[in-house]
Scaffold this motif. Structure first.
Motif, short mmCIF file in Angstrom:
data_model
loop_
_atom_site.label_atom_id
_atom_site.label_comp_id
_atom_site.label_asym_id
_atom_site.label_seq_id
_atom_site.Cartn_x
_atom_site.Cartn_y
_atom_site.Cartn_z
N ILE A 154 0.82 -1.21 0.00
CA ILE A 154 0.00 0.00 0.00
C ILE A 154 0.86 1.27 0.00
O ILE A 154 0.49 2.26 -0.61
CB ILE A 154 -1.03 0.00 1.16
N GLU A 155 2.02 1.23 0.66
CA GLU A 155 2.92 2.39 0.63
C GLU A 155 3.44 2.63 -0.79
O GLU A 155 3.45 3.76 -1.26
CB GLU A 155 4.11 2.17 1.55
N VAL A 156 3.86 1.58 -1.44
CA VAL A 156 4.38 1.69 -2.80
C VAL A 156 3.29 2.21 -3.74
O VAL A 156 3.55 3.05 -4.60
CB VAL A 156 4.96 0.34 -3.29
N LEU A 157 2.07 1.75 -3.55
CA LEU A 157 0.94 2.19 -4.35
C LEU A 157 0.74 3.71 -4.21
O LEU A 157 0.62 4.43 -5.21
CB LEU A 157 -0.32 1.46 -3.89
N VAL A 158 0.72 4.20 -2.98
CA VAL A 158 0.52 5.63 -2.73
C VAL A 158 1.69 6.44 -3.28
O VAL A 158 1.50 7.46 -3.94
CB VAL A 158 0.30 5.90 -1.23
N ARG A 159 2.91 5.99 -3.01
CA ARG A 159 4.09 6.73 -3.47
C ARG A 159 4.14 6.81 -4.99
O ARG A 159 4.44 7.86 -5.56
CB ARG A 159 5.37 6.08 -2.94
N SER A 160 3.85 5.70 -5.66
CA SER A 160 3.93 5.73 -7.13
C SER A 160 2.86 6.67 -7.70
O SER A 160 3.12 7.37 -8.68
CB SER A 160 3.82 4.32 -7.72
N TYR A 161 1.68 6.71 -7.10
CA TYR A 161 0.64 7.64 -7.56
C TYR A 161 1.12 9.08 -7.38
O TYR A 161 1.01 9.89 -8.32
CB TYR A 161 -0.66 7.42 -6.79
N LEU A 162 1.63 9.41 -6.20
CA LEU A 162 2.07 10.79 -5.95
C LEU A 162 3.22 11.18 -6.88
O LEU A 162 3.27 12.31 -7.37
CB LEU A 162 2.48 10.96 -4.48
N PHE A 163 4.11 10.25 -7.14
CA PHE A 163 5.24 10.53 -8.04
C PHE A 163 4.72 10.80 -9.46
O PHE A 163 5.19 11.72 -10.13
CB PHE A 163 6.23 9.36 -8.03
N ARG A 164 3.75 10.00 -9.91
CA ARG A 164 3.17 10.22 -11.24
C ARG A 164 2.46 11.57 -11.34
O ARG A 164 2.35 12.14 -12.42
CB ARG A 164 2.17 9.10 -11.59
N GLN A 165 2.00 12.09 -10.19
CA GLN A 165 1.33 13.39 -10.17
C GLN A 165 2.34 14.54 -10.12
O GLN A 165 1.95 15.70 -10.06
CB GLN A 165 0.38 13.49 -8.98
N GLY A 166 3.61 14.22 -10.09
CA GLY A 166 4.65 15.25 -10.11
C GLY A 166 5.13 15.68 -8.74
O GLY A 166 5.94 16.61 -8.63
N LEU A 167 4.66 15.03 -7.68
CA LEU A 167 5.10 15.39 -6.34
C LEU A 167 6.40 14.66 -6.02
O LEU A 167 6.57 13.50 -6.35
CB LEU A 167 4.03 15.02 -5.31
N ARG A 168 7.31 15.35 -5.37
CA ARG A 168 8.57 14.75 -4.95
C ARG A 168 8.61 14.73 -3.43
O ARG A 168 8.14 15.67 -2.78
CB ARG A 168 9.77 15.51 -5.53
N PHE A 169 9.16 13.69 -2.88
CA PHE A 169 9.06 13.47 -1.44
C PHE A 169 10.23 12.66 -0.94
O PHE A 169 11.00 12.10 -1.71
CB PHE A 169 7.75 12.74 -1.12
N ARG A 170 10.35 12.61 0.37
CA ARG A 170 11.30 11.71 1.03
C ARG A 170 10.47 10.56 1.60
O ARG A 170 9.33 10.75 1.99
CB ARG A 170 12.01 12.42 2.17
N LYS A 171 11.08 9.39 1.68
CA LYS A 171 10.36 8.26 2.26
C LYS A 171 11.06 7.75 3.51
O LYS A 171 12.29 7.73 3.58
CB LYS A 171 10.16 7.13 1.24
N ASN A 172 10.25 7.38 4.50
CA ASN A 172 10.74 6.83 5.76
C ASN A 172 11.87 7.65 6.35
O ASN A 172 12.91 7.12 6.74
CB ASN A 172 11.17 5.37 5.57
N ASP A 173 11.68 8.95 6.44
CA ASP A 173 12.70 9.87 6.92
C ASP A 173 12.85 9.73 8.43
O ASP A 173 11.92 10.00 9.20
CB ASP A 173 12.31 11.30 6.55
N LYS A 174 14.03 9.34 8.87
CA LYS A 174 14.30 9.06 10.28
C LYS A 174 14.43 10.33 11.13
O LYS A 174 14.52 10.25 12.34
CB LYS A 174 15.55 8.21 10.41
N ARG A 175 14.44 11.50 10.50
CA ARG A 175 14.57 12.74 11.26
C ARG A 175 13.29 13.15 11.97
O ARG A 175 13.30 14.04 12.81
CB ARG A 175 15.01 13.89 10.35
#
Length: 192
Positions: free
Chosen positions: A56-77
């Motif tokens: 489900i995480e990969v599904l959401v991330r791939s959708y957001l990436f296709r929409q042009g959004l850039r993000f960090r994943k599992n950021d430990k900060r």
């Protein structure tokens, strides 16, 4: 001759890819307790449950990436090592499994019938930790959005992902959980 008989019966001595489940009704090591798995199999199975990069995480991330959004994943900060961090929009997205995060009024959140005391304590700790981490993020000025596994079913997936994109880009609400889970009620009072 015994080897030939074993091979003729399909027993080559190699492990097959089949599960090592016991047949129903057999008892395990403790008297009267029915075991579902051979000794050691449960531990092996549980060790393969992923903490990140779930379907489900990969599904959401791939959708957001296709929409042009850039993000960090599992950021430990950040508290809770958020699944998706969008610094440009100051938004954090948690993609939660309904079982592991005790999603209220959801069919996927059921309490296991064996070792109930252990599971209840573990899942309640997960729930309390979620609340604490969300509070810390909100106090730090982040907007937090929760997406639940049940919202990503085949029938509702596209609609939910479109709403998620809109919530990230257009919304100014500090915390969004569309399922009205009561654990977030305290956040709604604080935000008002």
């Amino acid at each position: 001759m015994a080897t030939l008989v074993g091979v003729a019966n399909g027993n080559t001595g190699k492990k097959s890819g089949r599960s090592t489940r016991r047949s129903a009704g057999r008892t395990g090591g403790k008297a009267g307790k029915t075991e579902k798995y051979e000794r050691g199999t449960r531990s092996y199975t549980m060790s393969h449950i992923r903490g990140k990069d779930t379907t489900i995480e990969v599904l959401v991330r791939s959708y957001l990436f296709r929409q042009g959004l850039r993000f960090r994943k599992n950021d430990k900060r950040y508290p809770g090592h958020p699944d998706i961090v969008l610094p440009k929009y100051h938004v954090i997205v948690f993609v939660n499994g309904c079982f592991w995060h005790m999603h209220e009024s959801c069919g996927k959140q059921t309490m296991p019938k064996s070792n109930v005391e252990f599971w209840n304590a573990k899942l309640m700790r997960n729930r309390e930790r979620d609340c604490r981490q969300h509070r810390q993020l909100l106090e730090s000025g982040w907007r937090v959005i929760d997406v639940w596994e049940c919202e990503l079913g085949a029938k509702t997936r596209d609609e939910r992902l479109e709403r998620l994109h809109t919530q990230i880009v257009d919304s100014t609400e500090p915390h969004i959980d569309e399922t009205n889970d009561s654990r977030w009620d305290a956040f709604a009072v604080q935000a008002a």
